[in-house]
Design a protein around this motif. Structure first.
Motif, PDB file in Angstrom:
ATOM      1  N   GLY A 113       0.817  -1.212   0.000  1.00 37.16           N
ATOM      2  CA  GLY A 113       0.000   0.000   0.000  1.00 37.16           C
ATOM      3  C   GLY A 113       0.850   1.260   0.000  1.00 37.16           C
ATOM      4  O   GLY A 113       0.446   2.297   0.516  1.00 37.16           O
ATOM      5  N   ALA A 114       2.032   1.168  -0.582  1.00 34.68           N
ATOM      6  CA  ALA A 114       2.961   2.297  -0.615  1.00 34.68           C
ATOM      7  C   ALA A 114       2.483   3.351  -1.603  1.00 34.68           C
ATOM      8  O   ALA A 114       1.986   3.023  -2.683  1.00 34.68           O
ATOM      9  N   THR A 115       2.644   4.623  -1.203  1.00 35.10           N
ATOM     10  CA  THR A 115       2.198   5.713  -2.064  1.00 35.10           C
ATOM     11  C   THR A 115       3.278   6.755  -2.308  1.00 35.10           C
ATOM     12  O   THR A 115       3.208   7.504  -3.272  1.00 35.10           O
ATOM     13  N   SER A 116       4.288   6.816  -1.432  1.00 32.36           N
ATOM     14  CA  SER A 116       5.323   7.839  -1.589  1.00 32.36           C
ATOM     15  C   SER A 116       6.685   7.279  -1.177  1.00 32.36           C
ATOM     16  O   SER A 116       6.792   6.135  -0.731  1.00 32.36           O
ATOM     17  N   MET A 117       7.692   8.111  -1.299  1.00 32.17           N
ATOM     18  CA  MET A 117       9.052   7.704  -0.952  1.00 32.17           C
ATOM     19  C   MET A 117       9.175   7.373   0.545  1.00 32.17           C
ATOM     20  O   MET A 117      10.102   6.679   0.947  1.00 32.17           O
ATOM     21  N   LYS A 118       8.245   7.849   1.353  1.00 36.49           N
ATOM     22  CA  LYS A 118       8.261   7.543   2.786  1.00 36.49           C
ATOM     23  C   LYS A 118       8.109   6.043   3.023  1.00 36.49           C
ATOM     24  O   LYS A 118       8.563   5.519   4.035  1.00 36.49           O
ATOM     25  N   ASP A 119       7.464   5.366   2.083  1.00 37.61           N
ATOM     26  CA  ASP A 119       7.206   3.934   2.213  1.00 37.61           C
ATOM     27  C   ASP A 119       8.300   3.070   1.577  1.00 37.61           C
ATOM     28  O   ASP A 119       8.149   1.851   1.498  1.00 37.61           O
ATOM     29  N   MET A 120       9.371   3.690   1.142  1.00 41.52           N
ATOM     30  CA  MET A 120      10.417   2.943   0.430  1.00 41.52           C
ATOM     31  C   MET A 120      11.009   1.829   1.301  1.00 41.52           C
ATOM     32  O   MET A 120      11.285   0.729   0.815  1.00 41.52           O
ATOM     33  N   GLY A 121      11.194   2.090   2.573  1.00 42.27           N
ATOM     34  CA  GLY A 121      11.767   1.085   3.474  1.00 42.27           C
ATOM     35  C   GLY A 121      10.918  -0.172   3.546  1.00 42.27           C
ATOM     36  O   GLY A 121      11.433  -1.292   3.507  1.00 42.27           O
ATOM     37  N   LYS A 122       9.610   0.011   3.638  1.00 39.62           N
ATOM     38  CA  LYS A 122       8.698  -1.141   3.690  1.00 39.62           C
ATOM     39  C   LYS A 122       8.785  -1.946   2.401  1.00 39.62           C
ATOM     40  O   LYS A 122       8.866  -3.175   2.425  1.00 39.62           O
ATOM     41  N   VAL A 123       8.765  -1.234   1.274  1.00 44.98           N
ATOM     42  CA  VAL A 123       8.796  -1.902  -0.029  1.00 44.98           C
ATOM     43  C   VAL A 123      10.131  -2.623  -0.221  1.00 44.98           C
ATOM     44  O   VAL A 123      10.165  -3.778  -0.647  1.00 44.98           O
ATOM     45  N   MET A 124      11.223  -1.954   0.104  1.00 45.44           N
ATOM     46  CA  MET A 124      12.550  -2.562  -0.070  1.00 45.44           C
ATOM     47  C   MET A 124      12.704  -3.800   0.814  1.00 45.44           C
ATOM     48  O   MET A 124      13.287  -4.795   0.390  1.00 45.44           O
ATOM     49  N   GLY A 125      12.196  -3.742   2.030  1.00 46.61           N
ATOM     50  CA  GLY A 125      12.292  -4.885   2.931  1.00 46.61           C
ATOM     51  C   GLY A 125      11.604  -6.113   2.358  1.00 46.61           C
ATOM     52  O   GLY A 125      12.174  -7.204   2.311  1.00 46.61           O
ATOM     53  N   MET A 126      10.378  -5.907   1.898  1.00 47.09           N
ATOM     54  CA  MET A 126       9.618  -7.035   1.351  1.00 47.09           C
ATOM     55  C   MET A 126      10.212  -7.486   0.012  1.00 47.09           C
ATOM     56  O   MET A 126      10.331  -8.688  -0.250  1.00 47.09           O
ATOM     57  N   ALA A 127      10.602  -6.526  -0.819  1.00 45.46           N
ATOM     58  CA  ALA A 127      11.160  -6.858  -2.134  1.00 45.46           C
ATOM     59  C   ALA A 127      12.475  -7.624  -1.996  1.00 45.46           C
ATOM     60  O   ALA A 127      12.730  -8.577  -2.730  1.00 45.46           O
ATOM     61  N   VAL A 144      12.188   0.660  -7.386  1.00 45.67           N
ATOM     62  CA  VAL A 144      11.326   1.173  -6.311  1.00 45.67           C
ATOM     63  C   VAL A 144      11.306   2.693  -6.347  1.00 45.67           C
ATOM     64  O   VAL A 144      10.240   3.314  -6.239  1.00 45.67           O
ATOM     65  N   LYS A 145      12.470   3.306  -6.538  1.00 49.86           N
ATOM     66  CA  LYS A 145      12.530   4.782  -6.595  1.00 49.86           C
ATOM     67  C   LYS A 145      11.749   5.310  -7.787  1.00 49.86           C
ATOM     68  O   LYS A 145      11.063   6.329  -7.670  1.00 49.86           O
ATOM     69  N   GLU A 146      11.832   4.633  -8.928  1.00 49.29           N
ATOM     70  CA  GLU A 146      11.083   5.055 -10.115  1.00 49.29           C
ATOM     71  C   GLU A 146       9.583   4.993  -9.851  1.00 49.29           C
ATOM     72  O   GLU A 146       8.837   5.892 -10.226  1.00 49.29           O
ATOM     73  N   LEU A 147       9.134   3.910  -9.214  1.00 49.66           N
ATOM     74  CA  LEU A 147       7.704   3.718  -8.991  1.00 49.66           C
ATOM     75  C   LEU A 147       7.148   4.647  -7.902  1.00 49.66           C
ATOM     76  O   LEU A 147       5.999   5.085  -8.002  1.00 49.66           O
ATOM     77  N   LEU A 148       7.936   4.915  -6.886  1.00 50.92           N
ATOM     78  CA  LEU A 148       7.447   5.741  -5.775  1.00 50.92           C
ATOM     79  C   LEU A 148       7.757   7.225  -5.960  1.00 50.92           C
ATOM     80  O   LEU A 148       7.131   8.063  -5.317  1.00 50.92           O
TER      81      LEU A 148
END
Length: 149
Positions: A113-127, A144-148
């Motif tokens: 449910g990531a919407t901004s760069m603030k959520d990058m840590g969550k996305v990177m952890g799972m990815a 991830v940076k491109e998408l967020l």
């Protein structure tokens, strides 16, 4: 058959074939596996996932060393490092293409449910967990940076 046993068998084959570069690279992997087994908390065994991580680390080290050697005009040493990369990268799982990586990361972004760069840590952890061995961490980070972003 485990990856460790496969590597041991291939060491024997490289010895018989007198393939010095491949033999040296495989012995390096075996050394790292033995060190991982004897590390505290390892319990005297390693999984195939652990072996893949070891090989990924070794490939990255050799690529970095080759780049450094090229910068110092030592093509002979750079070629040796790249030859070892070639010999050991065959033990890694097939790497994802850029398109496959983008699709996988999009799915993870949606799941988290990531919407901004603030959520990058969550996305990177799972990815990093889901795509371990299939894609380089640096490539995952770029996507991830491109998408967020």
């Amino acid at each position: 058959m485990s990856l460790e046993i496969t590597i041991n068998d291939h060491i024997k084959e490289a010895m018989k074939a007198k393939d010095k570069i491949r033999l040296e690279a495989l012995r390096g992997i075996k050394k790292e596996i033995i060190e991982a087994k004897s590390a505290s908390g390892a319990g005297g065994s390693v999984t195939d996932t652990d072996v893949v991580k070891i090989i990924q680390k070794m490939v990255k080290q050799r690529r970095d060393a080759a780049e450094l050697f090229k910068g110092q005009n030592r093509e002979d040493l750079a070629e040796k490092e790249l030859a070892e990369v070639e010999a050991i990268s065959g033990y890694l799982p097939a790497q994802m293409s850029k398109d496959e990586l983008v699709l996988a990361v999009k799915a993870i972004v949606d799941k988290v449910g990531a919407t901004s760069m603030k959520d990058m840590g969550k996305v990177m952890g799972m990815a990093s967990k889901e795509l371990a061995g299939k894609a380089d961490g640096k490539d995952i980070s770029v996507v991830v940076k491109e998408l967020l972003g």
